[in-house]
Motif scaffolding. Structure first.
Motif, short mmCIF file in Angstrom:
data_model
loop_
_atom_site.label_atom_id
_atom_site.label_comp_id
_atom_site.label_asym_id
_atom_site.label_seq_id
_atom_site.Cartn_x
_atom_site.Cartn_y
_atom_site.Cartn_z
N TYR A 8 -11.02 58.10 10.56
CA TYR A 8 -11.87 58.91 11.42
C TYR A 8 -13.29 58.96 10.85
O TYR A 8 -14.29 58.74 11.56
N SER A 12 -16.69 57.44 12.58
CA SER A 12 -17.83 58.26 12.93
C SER A 12 -19.10 57.73 12.24
O SER A 12 -20.18 57.75 12.79
N ILE A 15 -20.44 54.87 14.30
CA ILE A 15 -21.13 55.13 15.58
C ILE A 15 -22.52 55.70 15.39
O ILE A 15 -23.48 55.24 15.98
N VAL A 19 -26.14 55.21 17.45
CA VAL A 19 -26.70 56.21 18.36
C VAL A 19 -28.20 56.38 18.08
O VAL A 19 -29.01 56.40 18.98
N SER A 22 -30.13 53.33 19.09
CA SER A 22 -29.95 52.84 20.47
C SER A 22 -31.22 52.92 21.33
O SER A 22 -31.49 51.99 22.08
N PRO A 23 -32.03 54.00 21.23
CA PRO A 23 -33.23 54.00 22.07
C PRO A 23 -34.10 52.78 21.81
O PRO A 23 -34.63 52.17 22.74
N ILE A 26 -32.25 49.57 23.06
CA ILE A 26 -32.28 49.49 24.53
C ILE A 26 -33.68 49.15 25.01
O ILE A 26 -33.87 48.26 25.84
N SER A 27 -34.69 49.84 24.45
CA SER A 27 -36.04 49.54 24.93
C SER A 27 -36.44 48.13 24.54
O SER A 27 -37.13 47.43 25.29
N PHE A 31 -37.33 45.98 27.69
CA PHE A 31 -38.77 45.80 27.93
C PHE A 31 -39.37 44.67 27.11
O PHE A 31 -40.55 44.39 27.20
N TYR A 258 -53.84 36.53 34.33
CA TYR A 258 -53.99 37.53 35.39
C TYR A 258 -54.45 36.87 36.69
O TYR A 258 -53.93 37.14 37.76
N MET A 267 -46.88 32.76 39.80
CA MET A 267 -46.26 33.38 38.64
C MET A 267 -45.72 32.35 37.66
O MET A 267 -45.71 32.56 36.46
#
Lengths: 300, 465
Positions: A8, A12, A15, A19, A22-23, A26-27, A31, A258, A267
């Protein structure tokens, strides 16, 4: 019992770190990685309209061999060259002066130099656009007038146009570079200067043999970000000329992206320019870093 | 167990932040049209910092109100369309509209719209597209714009048809313009009087040069200015002479003899006759130019009729001193105008109410009332010529105050003297080249002769094709 408790605990631990990162993961994926990959794919495509996409191999890259691309590459390179030439020595000198305890009002000057970095490029750019206007009454021409010089059409000649761009860049980034160099200076131990004094070195010798070598890591850092900044320049040129760049005097690589991407809705070709720009910047920086012996140091 | 729940919650939260971040733009910058029409002019700057609006939860009304979104890059167009919504709702109580207008800057709006149409989500119901960008939206086999032929119907007989061809592909109309954009000459009568010349005597461009020489000799003021970084001097004159950038099949003819003649003529006005100068700031929309012209910097300027608005707004000191006349002809009896610029309003295929949006659009811009409003509200020459002699057109407004009456009598004279312009897919690139290289290199920098500059442009266009 003991065993389950262990697993256990282990799980833990497994993980929680994810966590917290992760931000960023993910970003990064959303992006950065995804757009990068899709840009690479698009650079091999002709994108005519919604749902009208076809692979055309290396044709977009072949199309790069045109005068406009080379104008943009030349302008961007010249711009980067000048910004580095100005924005490394000048801040070093000012940093040395501002770092001296004997300098009067040094904290005031430090903040004053830093202030422009807080403005938006667009706001600053519009101010400089008007300052470099061609009437006699504009800011720069009025100053020239005080010295009895004729007004200059700044933004419609190659050399003066480039000058205006470098002035804007210097105004904005001087303070930031000064801050970098001051923090570099403060890392140089005073003992070195003291022993140099004992050996009878003058200020010039101290600058050449203690200050500059001591600042080397900071100089490398500043040049590296200047190369990125210089090649990525867009907003400055855009506020000066918008999309109608007379004779391409302010055409930069990003502006070329541009224009082809948005003005002409191509494009695929714009993506090809973007990927090429990425490689150019990487190559320039690798050359620059290896000239400074950055990689050798790593191996030691 | 608890910890994995916490983990899930955090994950949901994180994702939520991202999704919110992505979707936020959609409802931002909104500003409803029908809610408080009286206050409209005062709510302009709302666009910049309005809070993201909540989902449309308008109170129930009797007939079902359809909500439409309109994107534009021109504040004035917003007022015009908002006004049209009021009229529409009066006349069509069974299908009322609530229009949400979002005003963006020029580049931002066109970029957003392009990406929205390209990616298939996020486009508005109705949008303005400026003429030099329009071809971008017609690329590909199936444009994402709604075909308007059936909605326009027989009204087209009363319109200047060339203005519809600008927004067409294979005879299908996708956009409706605001104006004809008849190119005219704005003369500063104060300067001309000082030089003792009458602009009405000018018939051909040669006369114009002669008068120009007299003006320069008498007053020392240049006769006119030439745009270097914009197309509004060279392009109208090319169109006026009967030539174009492309022929009707889309072939590049920018370097043909007529065009060389026009550019050479401009070059001669500047460098040989010395009656013209490059526009200060490079274009007739530069701040430098407005100040220069407002101070009586030049005796005349060639621009499309929609330039009236710039005089009224940016050159207040010239009030009452400007007279509008047809262009000098290339030869006696030749055409004296050219239709220039424009903005096509379109309905996108992403709209859920395409039929209603298209009917409303035609009502707003092609109907008689709509056409008259384009003059009274916007100061444009309406695309519908059968209203040009309507009494409303000669009623007093800020334009007649500034320029005097009889503008439309003059326009009726030249309405058949406008050549159509050809706008193939590569048109935006051509305009870019004119703005960037052609006039700049031949007249300002003088690094190329007019012929070389046009040849270079033709080669560059051929390469891009």
């Amino acid at each position: 019992m003991n065993n389950t408790h262990l697993t256990y605990k282990k799980r833990s631990h497994g993980i929680i770190p994810y966590v917290f990162v992760s931000p960023f993961i993910i970003s990064f994926l959303l992006f950065f990685l995804y757009p990068t990959i899709s840009t690479i794919i698009m650079s091999f495509q002709k994108i005519a309209g919604p749902g009208d996409v076809s692979f055309i191999g290396f044709k977009n890259y072949q199309n790069l061999l045109n005068p406009l691309f080379f104008t943009a590459l030349k302008n961007t390179t010249i711009y980067t060259f000048w910004t580095i030439l100005v924005l490394v020595p000048l801040p070093i000198i000012l940093a040395v002066v501002l770092n001296k305890k004997t300098t009067i009002g040094r904290n005031v000057f430090r903040s004053a130099f830093f202030m422009p970095a807080l403005t938006s490029v667009i706001v600053a750019g519009i101010f400089f656009r008007y300052a470099f206007g061609e009437q006699e009454t504009t800011f720069i021409n009025a100053i020239l007038g005080k010295f009895g010089l004729e007004p200059i059409v700044w933004l419609q000649q190659k050399s003066t146009g480039m000058f205006a761009l470098v002035v804007l860049c210097t105004w904005r980034w001087l303070g930031v570079n000064i801050v970098y160099f001051i923090s570099g200076l403060q890392n140089i131990p005073d003992e070195l200067y003291e022993s140099a004094d004992i050996d009878g070195a003058n200020s010039f010798h101290k600058l050449m043999h203690i200050t500059l070598p001591g600042l080397k890591p900071v100089i490398i850092y500043v040049i590296t970000i200047s190369v990125y900044g210089g090649y990525a320049m867009f907003a400055e040129s855009y506020t000066y000329w918008g999309t109608s760049n007379p004779g391409g005097i302010g055409l930069t690589l990003v502006q070329y992206i541009y224009q082809t991407g948005f003005n002409q809705n191509d494009m695929g070709f714009a993506s090809a320019i973007g990927i090429t720009l990425l490689f150019i910047v990487m190559v320039v920086n690798i050359i620059q870093l290896s000239l400074f012996g950055y990689f050798r140091k790593e191996e030691d | 167990m608890k910890k994995s729940v916490a983990f899930l919650l955090i994950l949901v939260l994180t994702l939520g932040i991202f999704v919110a971040g992505c979707g936020g733009g959609k409802n931002a910058n909104q500003d409803t049209a029908t809610n408080d029409p009286v206050e409209q002019p005062d709510t302009n700057d709302k666009n910049e910092n309005s809070e993201p609006a909540e989902e449309d939860s308008s109170p129930d009304k009797e007939a079902e109100v359809t909500s439409l979104i309109f994107w534009t890059f021109q504040e004035l167009h917003k007022q015009f369309i908002d006004d049209a919504v009021l009229t529409w709702n009066e006349k069509n109580p069974d299908s009322p509209i609530e229009l949400v207008t979002e005003v963006y800057s020029y580049d931002e709006m066109h970029n957003k719209l392009l990406i929205a149409l390209q990616s298939g989500v996020g486009a508005p119901d109705i949008a303005d597209i400026e003429i030099s960008k329009f071809a971008n939206y017609l690329k590909g086999s199936t444009p994402s714009l709604v075909l308007l032929n059936d909605y326009i119907g027989s009204d087209i007989e009363y319109c200047v048809q060339a203005r519809f061809d600008n927004y067409a592909k294979d005879g299908k109309y996708y956009g409706i313009d605001y104006h004809v954009g008849a190119t005219v000459m704005f003369y500063n009568t104060e300067i001309l009087d000082q030089a003792g010349v009458d602009p009405k005597d000018i018939v051909t461009w040669d006369d114009y040069v002669e008068v120009g020489k007299k003006v320069v000799a008498e007053t020392g003021i240049p006769m006119t200015t030439i745009e270097i970084t914009d197309q509004w001097t060279l392009y109208p004159m090319i169109s006026q002479i009967g030539s174009d950038i492309f022929d009707s099949q889309g072939n590049i003819i920018i370097d043909n003899e007529d065009n060389i003649k026009v550019l050479q003529f401009l070059y001669d006005m500047v460098h040989k006759h010395k009656i013209a100068i490059p526009a200060p700031g490079g274009s007739h929309h530069a701040e430098e130019y407005f100040a220069f012209m407002n101070n009586g910097g030049a005796a005349s300027v060639l621009m499309p009729l929609w330039y009236m608005g710039r005089f009224v707004e940016y050159m207040p000191d010239l009030d009452g001193k400007i007279t509008i006349l047809p262009l000098p002809a290339w030869e006696e009896g030749g055409y004296r105008s050219a239709g220039m610029g424009g903005t096509g309003t379109v309905v996108t295929t992403q709209s859920k109410h395409q039929d209603l949006a298209a009917r409303f659009l035609v009502f707003a811009k092609v109907s008689r009332e709509g056409a008259i409003k384009t003059w009274t509200m916007l100061g444009f020459d309406p695309i519908r010529w059968d209203v040009w002699d309507a009494p409303e057109m000669s009623a007093d407004n800020k334009y007649t105050d500034y320029f005097g009456k009889g503008i439309f009598d003059m326009l009726l004279e030249i309405k058949d003297e406008i050549h159509p312009t050809n706008i193939p897919e590569i048109y935006p690139a051509a305009i870019d080249i004119i703005k960037r290289d052609v006039v700049f290199k031949s007249i300002r920098e003088q690094s190329l002769t007019p012929e070389e500059a046009l040849k270079e442009a033709a080669n560059e266009l051929a390469r891009q094709q």
